[in-house]
Design an enzyme around this catalytic site. Structure first.
Site, PDB file in Angstrom:
ATOM      1  CG  ASN A   1      -4.971   5.387  11.991  1.00  0.00           C
ATOM      2  OD1 ASN A   1      -4.042   5.290  12.795  1.00  0.00           O
ATOM      3  ND2 ASN A   1      -5.060   6.384  11.120  1.00  0.00           N
TER       4      ASN A   1
ATOM      5  N   GLY B   1       0.818  -1.211   0.000  1.00  0.00           N
ATOM      6  CA  GLY B   1       0.000   0.000   0.000  1.00  0.00           C
ATOM      7  C   GLY B   1       0.848   1.255   0.000  1.00  0.00           C
ATOM      8  N   PRO B   2       0.961   1.912  -1.177  1.00  0.00           N
ATOM      9  CG  PRO B   2       1.237   2.410  -3.449  1.00  0.00           C
ATOM     10  CD  PRO B   2       0.491   1.509  -2.508  1.00  0.00           C
TER      11      PRO B   2
ATOM     12  CG  ASN C   1      -6.147   7.593  14.874  1.00  0.00           C
ATOM     13  OD1 ASN C   1      -5.637   6.497  15.054  1.00  0.00           O
ATOM     14  ND2 ASN C   1      -5.489   8.566  14.284  1.00  0.00           N
TER      15      ASN C   1
ATOM     16  CE  LYS D   1      -6.548   5.586   4.082  1.00  0.00           C
ATOM     17  NZ  LYS D   1      -5.890   6.519   4.971  1.00  0.00           N
TER      18      LYS D   1
ATOM     19  CE  LYS E   1      -2.155   6.875  15.155  1.00  0.00           C
ATOM     20  NZ  LYS E   1      -1.750   6.062  14.043  1.00  0.00           N
TER      21      LYS E   1
ATOM     22  CG  ASN F   1       0.091  15.072   9.336  1.00  0.00           C
ATOM     23  OD1 ASN F   1       0.789  15.030   8.330  1.00  0.00           O
ATOM     24  ND2 ASN F   1      -0.622  14.059   9.736  1.00  0.00           N
TER      25      ASN F   1
HETATM   26  O1  PAF Z   1      -4.422   9.331  11.073  1.00  0.00           O
HETATM   27  C1  PAF Z   1      -3.620  10.266  11.216  1.00  0.00           C
HETATM   28  O2  PAF Z   1      -3.589  11.247  10.485  1.00  0.00           O
HETATM   29  C2  PAF Z   1      -2.593  10.148  12.316  1.00  0.00           C
HETATM   30  O3  PAF Z   1      -2.851   8.942  12.996  1.00  0.00           O
HETATM   31  C3  PAF Z   1      -2.505  11.306  13.315  1.00  0.00           C
HETATM   32  C4  PAF Z   1      -1.661  10.857  14.491  1.00  0.00           C
HETATM   33  C5  PAF Z   1      -3.872  11.749  13.783  1.00  0.00           C
HETATM   34  C6  PAF Z   1      -1.745  12.462  12.734  1.00  0.00           C
HETATM   35  O4  PAF Z   1      -2.383  13.083  11.670  1.00  0.00           O
END
Ligand code: PAF
Length: 305
Positions: free
Chosen positions: A103, A7-8, A188, A77, A184, A251
């Protein structure tokens, strides 16, 4: 260790670039022929601040072309794990260590039932944004936890963790990977849906009082579910979620990237899974329910579906 990244996407490209930078031969397995051809020809471009550097990778859609992988890093995913396992079946038959880096939670029963090889979980706090296919922006360094859920330990995991560290990615083996997965997940739960709804980078949520309050409530609902399941999450999940927003301020979350690209999101594997599990304990989870339906509506209207 011969590593194949399946998965790229943003994380897959980031790992491929960082391993290639550290001198490893990395293979990327894709399901899209044209994208695989592009990456194989042009490599992966890692953008760090104003620096751009291209790293060579071997990219293909044909598992037979990259036989002999000792570790398969599943970077698709949560909802795509089932297809990725089917595509990698010829490689899995060779008995590599499979590492699942998704995730959310929905892929866990799938791995439990049909991984077909020794498998481990990884939970990463590294931020990555895919600008265009094969061009990835490093959105913030973070620790990666590895571990086995209920499966027998496999010594290849320690080798892989060493490789991560040698490639500049801080990593370690966690004695309680389920707690790390939930730590985590709670982040999320608090960040991803809200960034998709407000259409903003992670850090912007900190400046929006209404979003911060919704984040707090969503994370606390999820923490109540974790507690009901007996998961030993780390203290202060709301504080840790705010800290991640700060550390990855620029991000674009993976969910917002999906919405912007018109792809399906992981909201059902994240907030939706909290709603589903909360119901089994009779715990109310109205905030996660609302976030799930808002994101589903947004992604349906963005994808034109
Ligand atoms: O899914 C994401 O984007 C990441 O897990 C995180 C840590 C929320 C950073 O953007």
């Amino acid at each position: 260790m011969r590593i194949t990244i399946v998965g790229p996407g943003a994380l897959g490209c980031l790992l491929a670039a960082l391993f290639s930078k550290a001198g490893h031969q990395v293979s990327l397995l894709d399901h899209q022929v044209s994208r695989a051809a592009l990456l194989d020809r042009k490599g992966v471009c890692l953008v760090e601040g104003s620096r751009r550097q291209v790293y060579a990778v071997r990219a293909t859609t044909k598992p037979a072309a990259i036989a002999g992988s000792e570790a398969l890093l599943l970077c698709v995913k949560s909802a795509d794990v089932i297809n990725a396992l089917a595509q990698t079946a010829p490689l899995i038959k060779e008995g590599p260590l499979l590492v699942s880096m998704q995730n959310g939670l929905r892929h866990l029963p799938i791995l439990q039932d049909s991984a077909g090889a020794p498998w481990a979980l990884a939970v990463t706090a590294m931020g990555a944004t895919l600008a265009t296919p094969g061009v990835v922006r490093f959105g913030g360094a973070g620790f990666t936890h590895f571990g086995f859920l209920k499966q027998a330990a496999d010594e290849r995991l320690a080798v892989l963790v060493e490789l991560f560290n040698a490639a500049g990615m801080r990593a370690g083996i966690s004695p309680d990977i389920e707690a790390a997965v939930w730590d985590k997940l709670l982040i999320n739960v608090g960040v991803n849906a809200l960034t998709a709804i407000y259409d903003c980078p992670n850090g912007k949520l900190l400046a929006l009082p209404k979003a911060r309050e919704t984040m707090r409530q969503a994370v606390l609902e999820a923490a109540a579910v974790a507690e009901a399941r007996g998961i030993k999450i780390s203290p202060d999940p709301v504080g840790r979620t705010l800290a991640v927003c700060r550390a990855t301020a620029g991000n674009i979350s993976s969910m917002l990237q999906d919405v912007r690209q018109g792809r399906g999101t992981e909201v059902e594997a994240i907030n939706g899974e909290i709603v589903r599990l909360a119901a089994t304990f009779n715990i109310p989870a109205p905030v996660n329910e609302r976030l799930t339906s808002l994101v589903l509506n947004i992604s349906t209207s963005r994808s034109g579906g």
